[in-house]
Design a protein around this motif. Sequence first.
Motif, PDB file in Angstrom:
ATOM      1  N   PRO A   1      23.180  15.549 -21.801  1.00 17.76           N
ATOM      2  CA  PRO A   1      22.910  16.995 -21.811  1.00 17.76           C
ATOM      3  C   PRO A   1      21.594  17.315 -21.114  1.00 17.76           C
ATOM      4  CG  PRO A   1      22.415  16.054 -23.956  1.00 17.76           C
ATOM      5  CD  PRO A   1      22.978  14.932 -23.127  1.00 17.76           C
ATOM      6  N   GLU A   2      21.487  16.892 -19.866  1.00 17.55           N
ATOM      7  CA  GLU A   2      20.301  17.112 -19.054  1.00 17.55           C
ATOM      8  C   GLU A   2      20.707  17.846 -17.786  1.00 17.55           C
ATOM      9  OE1 GLU A   2      18.755  13.252 -18.362  1.00 17.55           O
ATOM     10  OE2 GLU A   2      18.189  12.886 -20.455  1.00 17.55           O
ATOM     11  N   PHE A   3      19.844  18.742 -17.313  1.00 16.68           N
ATOM     12  CA  PHE A   3      20.225  19.641 -16.232  1.00 16.68           C
ATOM     13  C   PHE A   3      19.275  19.516 -15.040  1.00 16.68           C
ATOM     14  CE2 PHE A   3      20.976  21.436 -20.443  1.00 16.68           C
ATOM     15  CZ  PHE A   3      22.374  21.417 -20.452  1.00 16.68           C
ATOM     16  N   GLN A   4      19.761  19.957 -13.895  1.00 17.94           N
ATOM     17  CA  GLN A   4      18.952  19.918 -12.687  1.00 17.94           C
ATOM     18  C   GLN A   4      17.812  20.932 -12.807  1.00 17.94           C
ATOM     19  OE1 GLN A   4      21.328  20.360  -9.139  1.00 17.94           O
ATOM     20  NE2 GLN A   4      22.904  18.936  -9.854  1.00 17.94           N
ATOM     21  N   LYS A   5      16.674  20.580 -12.228  1.00 16.83           N
ATOM     22  CA  LYS A   5      15.513  21.465 -12.303  1.00 16.83           C
ATOM     23  C   LYS A   5      15.779  22.781 -11.578  1.00 16.83           C
ATOM     24  CE  LYS A   5      11.988  17.846 -12.751  1.00 16.83           C
ATOM     25  NZ  LYS A   5      10.769  17.233 -12.139  1.00 16.83           N
ATOM     26  N   ALA A   6      16.523  22.702 -10.490  1.00 11.46           N
ATOM     27  CA  ALA A   6      16.752  23.903  -9.690  1.00 11.46           C
ATOM     28  C   ALA A   6      17.824  24.805 -10.292  1.00 11.46           C
ATOM     29  CB  ALA A   6      17.143  23.513  -8.266  1.00 11.46           C
ATOM     30  N   ASP A   7      18.650  24.276 -11.192  1.00 12.27           N
ATOM     31  CA  ASP A   7      19.749  25.054 -11.750  1.00 12.27           C
ATOM     32  C   ASP A   7      20.077  24.506 -13.131  1.00 12.27           C
ATOM     33  OD1 ASP A   7      22.057  26.403 -12.403  1.00 12.27           O
ATOM     34  OD2 ASP A   7      23.014  26.138 -10.456  1.00 12.27           O
ATOM     35  N   LYS A   8      19.717  25.244 -14.170  1.00 14.15           N
ATOM     36  CA  LYS A   8      19.937  24.742 -15.530  1.00 14.15           C
ATOM     37  C   LYS A   8      21.405  24.760 -15.916  1.00 14.15           C
ATOM     38  CE  LYS A   8      19.375  28.999 -18.255  1.00 14.15           C
ATOM     39  NZ  LYS A   8      18.640  29.582 -19.394  1.00 14.15           N
ATOM     40  N   TYR A   9      22.250  25.309 -15.047  1.00  7.94           N
ATOM     41  CA  TYR A   9      23.677  25.279 -15.317  1.00  7.94           C
ATOM     42  C   TYR A   9      24.400  24.259 -14.448  1.00  7.94           C
ATOM     43  CZ  TYR A   9      22.832  29.439 -18.106  1.00  7.94           C
ATOM     44  OH  TYR A   9      22.359  30.319 -19.055  1.00  7.94           O
ATOM     45  N   LYS A  10      23.639  23.254 -13.986  1.00  8.50           N
ATOM     46  CA  LYS A  10      24.220  22.100 -13.315  1.00  8.50           C
ATOM     47  C   LYS A  10      23.661  20.839 -13.954  1.00  8.50           C
ATOM     48  CE  LYS A  10      25.813  23.221  -8.667  1.00  8.50           C
ATOM     49  NZ  LYS A  10      25.715  22.820  -7.240  1.00  8.50           N
ATOM     50  N   PHE A  11      24.549  19.911 -14.278  1.00 11.44           N
ATOM     51  CA  PHE A  11      24.101  18.687 -14.924  1.00 11.44           C
ATOM     52  C   PHE A  11      23.310  17.816 -13.949  1.00 11.44           C
ATOM     53  CE2 PHE A  11      27.789  19.809 -17.553  1.00 11.44           C
ATOM     54  CZ  PHE A  11      27.183  19.789 -18.812  1.00 11.44           C
ATOM     55  N   LYS A  12      22.355  17.101 -14.492  1.00  6.66           N
ATOM     56  CA  LYS A  12      21.568  16.179 -13.684  1.00  6.66           C
ATOM     57  C   LYS A  12      22.424  15.026 -13.193  1.00  6.66           C
ATOM     58  CE  LYS A  12      17.325  13.417 -13.893  1.00  6.66           C
ATOM     59  NZ  LYS A  12      16.187  12.998 -14.775  1.00  6.66           N
ATOM     60  N   ASP A  13      23.288  14.524 -14.068  1.00  7.47           N
ATOM     61  CA  ASP A  13      24.163  13.411 -13.698  1.00  7.47           C
ATOM     62  C   ASP A  13      25.541  13.606 -14.322  1.00  7.47           C
ATOM     63  OD1 ASP A  13      22.367  11.532 -12.231  1.00  7.47           O
ATOM     64  OD2 ASP A  13      21.271  11.568 -14.132  1.00  7.47           O
ATOM     65  N   LEU A  14      26.553  13.215 -13.572  1.00  9.08           N
ATOM     66  CA  LEU A  14      27.930  13.241 -14.055  1.00  9.08           C
ATOM     67  C   LEU A  14      28.535  11.845 -13.958  1.00  9.08           C
ATOM     68  CD1 LEU A  14      29.342  16.490 -12.380  1.00  9.08           C
ATOM     69  CD2 LEU A  14      28.670  16.209 -14.772  1.00  9.08           C
ATOM     70  N   ILE A  15      29.498  11.568 -14.799  1.00 14.25           N
ATOM     71  CA  ILE A  15      30.270  10.336 -14.720  1.00 14.25           C
ATOM     72  C   ILE A  15      31.594  10.667 -14.036  1.00 14.25           C
ATOM     73  CG2 ILE A  15      31.323   8.448 -16.011  1.00 14.25           C
ATOM     74  CD1 ILE A  15      29.421   9.184 -18.330  1.00 14.25           C
ATOM     75  N   GLU A  16      31.819  10.076 -12.888  1.00 16.48           N
ATOM     76  CA  GLU A  16      33.057  10.305 -12.146  1.00 16.48           C
ATOM     77  C   GLU A  16      34.104   9.291 -12.605  1.00 16.48           C
ATOM     78  OE1 GLU A  16      33.682  12.700 -10.064  1.00 16.48           O
ATOM     79  OE2 GLU A  16      31.701  13.488  -9.567  1.00 16.48           O
ATOM     80  N   LEU A  17      35.292   9.776 -12.940  1.00 12.99           N
ATOM     81  CA  LEU A  17      36.353   8.939 -13.491  1.00 12.99           C
ATOM     82  C   LEU A  17      37.646   9.128 -12.725  1.00 12.99           C
ATOM     83  CD1 LEU A  17      35.656   9.940 -17.189  1.00 12.99           C
ATOM     84  CD2 LEU A  17      35.061   7.728 -16.180  1.00 12.99           C
ATOM     85  N   GLU A  18      38.484   8.097 -12.744  1.00 15.01           N
ATOM     86  CA  GLU A  18      39.817   8.175 -12.163  1.00 15.01           C
ATOM     87  C   GLU A  18      40.788   7.485 -13.107  1.00 15.01           C
ATOM     88  OE1 GLU A  18      39.504   6.343  -8.326  1.00 15.01           O
ATOM     89  OE2 GLU A  18      38.648   8.140  -7.375  1.00 15.01           O
ATOM     90  N   GLY A  19      41.994   8.016 -13.189  1.00 11.96           N
ATOM     91  CA  GLY A  19      42.994   7.411 -14.053  1.00 11.96           C
ATOM     92  C   GLY A  19      43.932   8.471 -14.600  1.00 11.96           C
ATOM     93  N   LYS A  20      44.589   8.166 -15.707  1.00 12.29           N
ATOM     94  CA  LYS A  20      45.472   9.129 -16.365  1.00 12.29           C
ATOM     95  C   LYS A  20      44.623  10.081 -17.183  1.00 12.29           C
ATOM     96  CE  LYS A  20      49.420   9.605 -19.476  1.00 12.29           C
ATOM     97  NZ  LYS A  20      50.435   8.910 -20.302  1.00 12.29           N
TER      98      LYS A  20
END
Length: 343
Positions: A66-85
């Motif tokens: 639950p951490e956000f980018q400094k330039a935009d508090k409505y964008k996450f600092k990091d995301l986990i990209e996933l693939e699958g079902k």
Amino acid sequence: MRLHHRLATILVAAASLLTLPARAAEGFAPDVPGAADHPLIKRFNGSWLAGQRVSDWDAAAVPAAPEFQKADKYKFKDLIELEGKITRLLYVAPRGKSALEVWRNYEQALNAAGFKKRFACERDCSDLYFAWSRQLDPTKGFTWAKGDLDTPTGSRYSLTSALSFDQGRMLVGTLGKPGQEATVLLYTSLAANATTGLVATYLQVVEPKAMATGQVTVDPAALQAGLAAEGRVTLTGLFFDTGKTELKPESKAQLDAMAELLKSQPALKAWIVGHTDNVGPFDANEKLSFARAQAVVAALTAAPYKVDGKRLTARGLASLAPLAGNGDDAGRARNRRVELVAQ
């Protein structure tokens, strides 16, 4: 992978048992036709399954923290990209159940099944909710959910507003054996607002699954046509694991076609250009896109292809040249690519 054969089914118990007639008395519509609980996680007792969307193989992203980018508090600092079902479900709990009661029941049942928590937000989660809903659009308008939310006074709300920031709580983590973990995102909140007296639960489960391959053939002539028409062509047959730079074995058909094209056009020199979506820090994405382009050059200049290395140059542009918007999974998937560009 059939994870439900390897894991115990999770049973979520409510404080009291509700029968189907009790559900009907709440004014709930029947469960969406053909929908069912995920084999790993059963619903809070008495809940209405208002929507289900299952993708046999696709990409999804979840917040890493639950951490956000400094330039935009409505964008996450990091995301986990996933693939699958990917399975997405929307539930509405019976009237009279508090948001905390629903949350605690899911949390306790998951923990009892060996859930490995990555993070949880239990209070002051409104910024997290707005970043999640705006950046990742998890419900996609809930076009796959059917019915309405009724209030005791007769008012009615669309399911498009079922999730809210009001008493919202989020849990992200994994369930299963190493290498076979399903990634789970759970979010509960008041349904629309306090006037409904209802609680909504959104559940997303991403199960690791190999993509079916061999569905597309690669024609060297099509590569040449793309270069002739636009000076570049997207190499849709190159595959990488999320966040990795090693070419996967199923990339062979695309590499074969590229090598054949280069052999038939001995004067052709090309840029191999890597691209990413805009998720994560730009510098990291720039390095990733460049490393993937380098991996393609390395594969073509090595045996069995042995293309002259002077004819190929790797570059990485990160998210500087998108093909689509980065606001949803489909757009981000289009932007993660490698291109062949004529010099």
